[in-house]
Design a protein around this motif. Structure first.
Motif, PDB file in Angstrom:
ATOM      1  N   VAL A  38      11.479  -5.252   0.999  1.00  9.57           N
ATOM      2  CA  VAL A  38      10.949  -6.270   0.097  1.00  9.57           C
ATOM      3  C   VAL A  38       9.421  -6.199   0.058  1.00  9.57           C
ATOM      4  O   VAL A  38       8.803  -6.274  -1.007  1.00  9.57           O
ATOM      5  CB  VAL A  38      11.411  -7.672   0.520  1.00  9.57           C
ATOM      6  N   GLY A  39       8.826  -6.033   1.227  1.00  7.97           N
ATOM      7  CA  GLY A  39       7.373  -5.927   1.296  1.00  7.97           C
ATOM      8  C   GLY A  39       6.848  -4.692   0.590  1.00  7.97           C
ATOM      9  O   GLY A  39       5.811  -4.744  -0.093  1.00  7.97           O
ATOM     10  N   LEU A  40       7.553  -3.586   0.745  1.00 14.44           N
ATOM     11  CA  LEU A  40       7.161  -2.349   0.075  1.00 14.44           C
ATOM     12  C   LEU A  40       7.241  -2.502  -1.445  1.00 14.44           C
ATOM     13  O   LEU A  40       6.328  -2.091  -2.178  1.00 14.44           O
ATOM     14  CB  LEU A  40       8.058  -1.202   0.525  1.00 14.44           C
ATOM     15  N   ALA A  41       8.320  -3.104  -1.918  1.00 15.41           N
ATOM     16  CA  ALA A  41       8.475  -3.322  -3.355  1.00 15.41           C
ATOM     17  C   ALA A  41       7.360  -4.215  -3.892  1.00 15.41           C
ATOM     18  O   ALA A  41       6.853  -3.991  -5.000  1.00 15.41           O
ATOM     19  CB  ALA A  41       9.840  -3.943  -3.645  1.00 15.41           C
ATOM     20  N   SER A  42       6.966  -5.212  -3.110  1.00 18.08           N
ATOM     21  CA  SER A  42       5.890  -6.097  -3.523  1.00 18.08           C
ATOM     22  C   SER A  42       4.558  -5.350  -3.609  1.00 18.08           C
ATOM     23  O   SER A  42       3.770  -5.547  -4.548  1.00 18.08           O
ATOM     24  CB  SER A  42       5.775  -7.262  -2.533  1.00 18.08           C
ATOM     25  N   LYS A 308      13.474   5.935  -1.333  1.00 17.13           N
ATOM     26  CA  LYS A 308      13.258   5.295  -0.029  1.00 17.13           C
ATOM     27  C   LYS A 308      14.503   4.511   0.379  1.00 17.13           C
ATOM     28  O   LYS A 308      14.947   4.582   1.543  1.00 17.13           O
ATOM     29  CB  LYS A 308      12.049   4.364  -0.115  1.00 17.13           C
ATOM     30  N   LEU A 309      15.073   3.770  -0.548  1.00 18.06           N
ATOM     31  CA  LEU A 309      16.276   2.992  -0.273  1.00 18.06           C
ATOM     32  C   LEU A 309      17.439   3.888   0.149  1.00 18.06           C
ATOM     33  O   LEU A 309      18.245   3.517   1.000  1.00 18.06           O
ATOM     34  CB  LEU A 309      16.683   2.186  -1.506  1.00 18.06           C
ATOM     35  N   LEU A 310      17.521   5.062  -0.462  1.00 16.78           N
ATOM     36  CA  LEU A 310      18.624   5.984  -0.194  1.00 16.78           C
ATOM     37  C   LEU A 310      18.330   6.948   0.954  1.00 16.78           C
ATOM     38  O   LEU A 310      19.159   7.799   1.276  1.00 16.78           O
ATOM     39  CB  LEU A 310      18.965   6.770  -1.462  1.00 16.78           C
TER      40      LEU A 310
END
Length: 366
Positions: A38-42, A308-310
């Motif tokens: 979540v922090g990375l996406a932000s 990154k998610l995968l």
């Protein structure tokens, strides 16, 4: 008209049943892992929503989208795609781009690399992927050379025999849509019936306003140079495909999600310079909209976060890859969308500033 249907059906029908399963790396991990994502996406959202090219609209557009969804749209899009890839075993993901820029009405540099490298990343994940572009000589040439610069091979002809291995390793089918005239529903239904789409992603793809007119950012009618790609989206939805768009100016497919904001803050958003006087604000909506200062950069952020998610960040392209592809696009006819100059620049940003922005996105992830 759509081309090369038989060959594309053959290579996809052969490949989609043999995909490997991908497991999401955050599954069964602790809450801290989720919070870090979540922090990375932000952080990525802050970078791609910074008004680096001083157009003065990206902040309002980004805030409007976030308010619409109630969550970071970049995270929402990437988690949705990751889930599709993992749990639904994506049939085919289609990617569409293309924007003809006055005065010569040729392809702009924005949208090209974003679409090409997103396609390459999906292929490396084992997902059957195809491009959809307008049937314009300049765009076909730019697409072909850009794909080759990225190490991919465009399947523009129906005569070559492609194996499953060659599809996964190199080939990218490219479908073309006739410009200026409405598409028939039968054309698209026929191909989608054999190639059911899991998703269709638009990257800097021209979208029409509520009167059906396509416009440049300066309010000029460019309808004659674009296909009615919204019909692709409408038919894809009948197969329960999700629709995604990355845009930066309000005149792209999907920007109808925040049409009121576009009409309020974007120059010519509410009243264009052409006889229609309907404004450049696109009226079509998508399931997931990502706004960015430059669409290529938004697509790069989406590519990196998805990988990154995968747990496959090594599949991402580098900044040098991007510049090489961009050079190839320009040498084959693409121009800067703001100045119209055949230079290695995007939306008015010179190469050095563009590279710096890309490195900011990359460094936030690695």
């Amino acid at each position: 008209m759509l081309h090369y249907e038989k060959n594309i059906r053959r290579i996809f029908n052969a490949s989609t049943t043999q995909r490997k399963t991908i497991f999401l790396p955050w599954e069964n991990h602790n809450r801290g892992t989720r919070l870090s994502i979540v922090g990375l996406a932000s952080k990525l959202r802050d970078i791609i929503c910074a008004d680096i090219n001083k157009r003065g609209v990206v902040g309002d557009l980004c805030e409007a989208v976030t308010s619409k969804y109630g969550v970071n749209p970049l995270l929402l899009v990437c988690e949705t795609l990751a889930d599709i890839i993992q749990s639904r075993r994506a049939d085919v993901i289609f990617i569409s781009f293309g924007f003809a820029t006055p005065p010569k009405y040729v392809q702009e540099t924005d949208g090209v690399t974003g679409a090409v490298f997103l396609a390459r990343a999906l292929k490396r994940l084992g997902v059957a992927t195809a491009l959809i572009i307008d049937e314009r000589t300049d765009l076909i040439r730019v697409t072909g050379e850009s794909l080759r610069a990225a190490g991919l091979k465009p399947a523009f002809t129906g005569g070559c025999s492609l194996s499953v291995r060659s599809l996964r390793n190199a080939w990218i089918p490219v479908l073309t849509l006739r410009t200026a005239y409405p598409l028939t529903r039968g054309d698209l239904t026929e191909i989608f019936s054999d190639l059911p789409p899991s998703a269709i992603v638009f990257v800097e793809k021209a979208g029409h306003n509520y009167l059906g007119v396509y416009h440049s950012m300066k309010g000029i009618d460019v309808s004659q140079h674009h296909s009615h790609v919204e019909e692709v989206m409408n038919v894809a939805r009948t197969y329960d495909a999700i629709t995604i768009s990355v845009g930066d100016g309000g005149n792209e497919v999907g920007m109808g999600v925040i049409e009121d904001t576009v009409r309020r803050v974007v120059p010519y958003g509410n009243a264009c310079r052409c006889p229609c006087r309907g404004g450049i604000a696109a009226s079509s909506t998508v399931d997931y909209l990502v706004t960015s200062v430059i669409s290529n950069v938004g697509a790069y952020a989406m590519e990196l976060l998805l990988l990154k998610l995968l747990g496959k960040l090594n599949y991402a392209h580098s900044v040098s890859d991007e510049i090489l592809c961009l050079k190839s696009a320009v040498s084959s006819g693409a121009v800067d969308g703001v100045t119209g100059a055949p230079k290695v620049m995007v939306d008015g940003l010179p190469r050095s500033a563009y590279e710096e922005l890309l490195y900011r996105v990359l460094n936030a992830v690695v």
